[in-house]
Design a protein around this motif. Structure first.
Motif, PDB file in Angstrom:
ATOM      1  N   LEU A 170     -72.747 -19.151  25.164  1.00 57.99           N
ATOM      2  CA  LEU A 170     -71.670 -20.131  25.370  1.00 57.99           C
ATOM      3  C   LEU A 170     -71.972 -21.006  26.575  1.00 57.99           C
ATOM      4  O   LEU A 170     -71.794 -22.233  26.536  1.00 57.99           O
TER       5      LEU A 170
ATOM      6  N   LEU B 297     -61.927 -24.266  25.658  1.00 58.66           N
ATOM      7  CA  LEU B 297     -62.803 -23.351  24.926  1.00 58.66           C
ATOM      8  C   LEU B 297     -61.924 -22.248  24.366  1.00 58.66           C
ATOM      9  O   LEU B 297     -61.226 -21.568  25.118  1.00 58.66           O
ATOM     10  N   GLU B 298     -61.952 -22.094  23.025  1.00 61.25           N
ATOM     11  CA  GLU B 298     -61.103 -21.067  22.410  1.00 61.25           C
ATOM     12  C   GLU B 298     -61.965 -20.072  21.668  1.00 61.25           C
ATOM     13  O   GLU B 298     -62.996 -20.448  21.093  1.00 61.25           O
ATOM     14  N   ASN B 299     -61.479 -18.860  21.617  1.00 60.68           N
ATOM     15  CA  ASN B 299     -62.197 -17.813  20.922  1.00 60.68           C
ATOM     16  C   ASN B 299     -61.357 -17.403  19.718  1.00 60.68           C
ATOM     17  O   ASN B 299     -60.192 -17.027  19.867  1.00 60.68           O
ATOM     18  N   LEU B 300     -61.939 -17.469  18.545  1.00 61.76           N
ATOM     19  CA  LEU B 300     -61.202 -17.067  17.348  1.00 61.76           C
ATOM     20  C   LEU B 300     -61.575 -15.658  16.920  1.00 61.76           C
ATOM     21  O   LEU B 300     -61.239 -15.232  15.832  1.00 61.76           O
ATOM     22  N   GLY B 301     -62.306 -14.983  17.741  1.00 57.60           N
ATOM     23  CA  GLY B 301     -62.599 -13.583  17.462  1.00 57.60           C
ATOM     24  C   GLY B 301     -63.907 -13.413  16.724  1.00 57.60           C
ATOM     25  O   GLY B 301     -64.521 -14.371  16.262  1.00 57.60           O
TER      26      GLY B 301
ATOM     27  N   ARG C  31     -71.399  -8.721  24.761  1.00 54.79           N
ATOM     28  CA  ARG C  31     -70.636  -9.688  25.542  1.00 54.79           C
ATOM     29  C   ARG C  31     -71.483 -10.539  26.489  1.00 54.79           C
ATOM     30  O   ARG C  31     -71.297 -11.757  26.537  1.00 54.79           O
TER      31      ARG C  31
ATOM     32  N   PHE D 123     -66.064 -19.715  17.734  1.00 58.72           N
ATOM     33  CA  PHE D 123     -65.564 -20.346  18.954  1.00 58.72           C
ATOM     34  C   PHE D 123     -65.218 -21.792  18.665  1.00 58.72           C
ATOM     35  O   PHE D 123     -65.808 -22.411  17.782  1.00 58.72           O
ATOM     36  N   LEU D 124     -64.263 -22.299  19.455  1.00 63.08           N
ATOM     37  CA  LEU D 124     -63.813 -23.677  19.247  1.00 63.08           C
ATOM     38  C   LEU D 124     -63.929 -24.383  20.592  1.00 63.08           C
ATOM     39  O   LEU D 124     -63.296 -23.971  21.570  1.00 63.08           O
TER      40      LEU D 124
ATOM     41  N   THR E 193     -73.358 -13.134  24.460  1.00 62.43           N
ATOM     42  CA  THR E 193     -72.445 -14.169  23.943  1.00 62.43           C
ATOM     43  C   THR E 193     -72.066 -15.143  25.044  1.00 62.43           C
ATOM     44  O   THR E 193     -72.092 -16.372  24.854  1.00 62.43           O
ATOM     45  N   SER E 194     -71.723 -14.602  26.223  1.00 62.71           N
ATOM     46  CA  SER E 194     -71.311 -15.503  27.288  1.00 62.71           C
ATOM     47  C   SER E 194     -72.474 -16.374  27.726  1.00 62.71           C
ATOM     48  O   SER E 194     -72.284 -17.552  28.066  1.00 62.71           O
TER      49      SER E 194
ATOM     50  N   ARG F  22     -65.478 -12.120  13.466  1.00 60.62           N
ATOM     51  CA  ARG F  22     -64.949 -11.882  12.127  1.00 60.62           C
ATOM     52  C   ARG F  22     -66.065 -11.732  11.141  1.00 60.62           C
ATOM     53  O   ARG F  22     -67.216 -12.069  11.420  1.00 60.62           O
TER      54      ARG F  22
END
Lengths: 110, 207
Positions: A22, A39-43, A15, A64-65, A18-19, A45
């Motif tokens: 970003l 900022l969206e997180n799609l998980g 985490r 991420f979006l 990742t942050s 996958r």
């Protein structure tokens, strides 16, 4: 200004890393004069296929979006920068269309 | 073919046989005058067909009469044609007719002028109407355009307000960390399934 969407696939990391990635990305965007809207997180996958980037094979990725407003001339520089970032597996910038009216489309009425 | 004339340039064949007082003209045919005469024709003397004098006299008289009659008739007819033509141009009826024609012409011209006048009036009225229509249309169009513009301006103002509202939720350097934490905490899932009845299923397995 036109509206873009950055579909970002980051390496599957812990985490804090990742942050940090970003934060780096968003700061580079803002530094080029973009206005980041959301900022969206799609998980995290499974990737649809194994992607090899920066001499590393990835099978999982964090999606991420980021949608932002920006000028048109910065995009190539931005993509360049993102391709060079080691944590980024695949960056994709798309143009965002205007919202379609949410009324019922044509089709059999039920 | 054979012409009963005498004259220079015409080869006259004298008839040695008695009773022939007619001079005939010889036709050249295939051979020229320097070619030798054929063996079968050596010493041949061409003789014209025999003519019976009494018959000739009678015929001549009859022909003379006949020709005189036909010539007379022909001249009569020519004269009639000329007379008709003359009367046509300068006869008694010619003046009457020309006068009548002039009358007719004048009357028709008057009629034409009247019709033109009538048409003109109708046209003027029609053009007036059309002009008024066009002006009305223009005024209406201008009003319409004004309305459209107003609508457009209102729409744009609405959009601006909406954007201003949205701007409050944008990411800035201050809330960057907070937003990142929020995003990492709440993964969004856009996948869904639909079947033919129209039932939507939003719950999918996230791998």
């Amino acid at each position: 200004m036109p509206r873009y969407e950055l579909a970002l696939i980051l390496k599957a990391m812990q985490r804090p890393e990742t942050s940090a990635a970003l934060r780096r990305t968003v700061e580079s965007l803002m530094q080029r004069g973009a206005v980041v809207r959301d900022l969206e997180n799609l998980g995290e996958r499974l990737l649809p296929y194994a992607i090899t980037k920066h001499n590393q094979k990835h099978s999982r990725g964090a999606y991420f979006l980021i949608d932002f407003y920006s000028a048109t001339n910065i995009l190539s520089g931005l993509l360049d920068h993102l391709h060079r970032d080691v944590d980024v597996v695949r960056p994709t910038v798309l143009k965002k269309d205007d919202q379609v009216s949410s009324s019922n489309c044509c089709g059999p009425q039920q | 073919m054979f012409q009963v004339i005498g004259g220079r340039g015409v080869q006259v064949t004298r008839l040695l046989a008695p009773g022939r007082a007619v001079l005939v003209e010889a036709v050249r045919g295939r051979k020229s005058r320097t070619d030798t005469v054929a063996k079968s024709k050596q010493g041949r003397i061409k003789v014209p067909p025999p003519v019976d004098p009494t018959e000739m006299v009678v015929l001549k008289e009859r022909y003379a009469e006949y020709e005189m009659i036909t010539r007379a008739l022909r001249l009569e007819f020519k004269e009639e044609v000329l007379r008709k033509k003359y009367e046509e141009e300068t006869g008694s009826m010619a003046e009457e007719r020309s006068r009548q024609e002039a009358e007719e012409h004048r009357a028709l011209m008057v009629f034409n002028d009247q019709e033109n006048l009538r048409m003109l009036q109708q046209r003027v009225v029609r053009i007036q109407m059309e002009k008024e229509e066009a002006e009305n249309k223009q005024v209406e169009a201008a009003i319409e355009r004004e309305l459209q513009q107003q609508e457009f301006i209102k729409e744009k103002e609405r959009e601006i307000l909406k954007l201003q509202e949205d701007a409050k939720n944008f990411i800035t350097l201050e809330n960057l960390d907070q937003r990142i934490e929020e995003a990492l905490d709440s993964p969004k899932n856009y996948n869904f399934a639909v079947d033919k009845e129209g039932r939507v299923v939003k719950q999918t397995m996230l791998q």
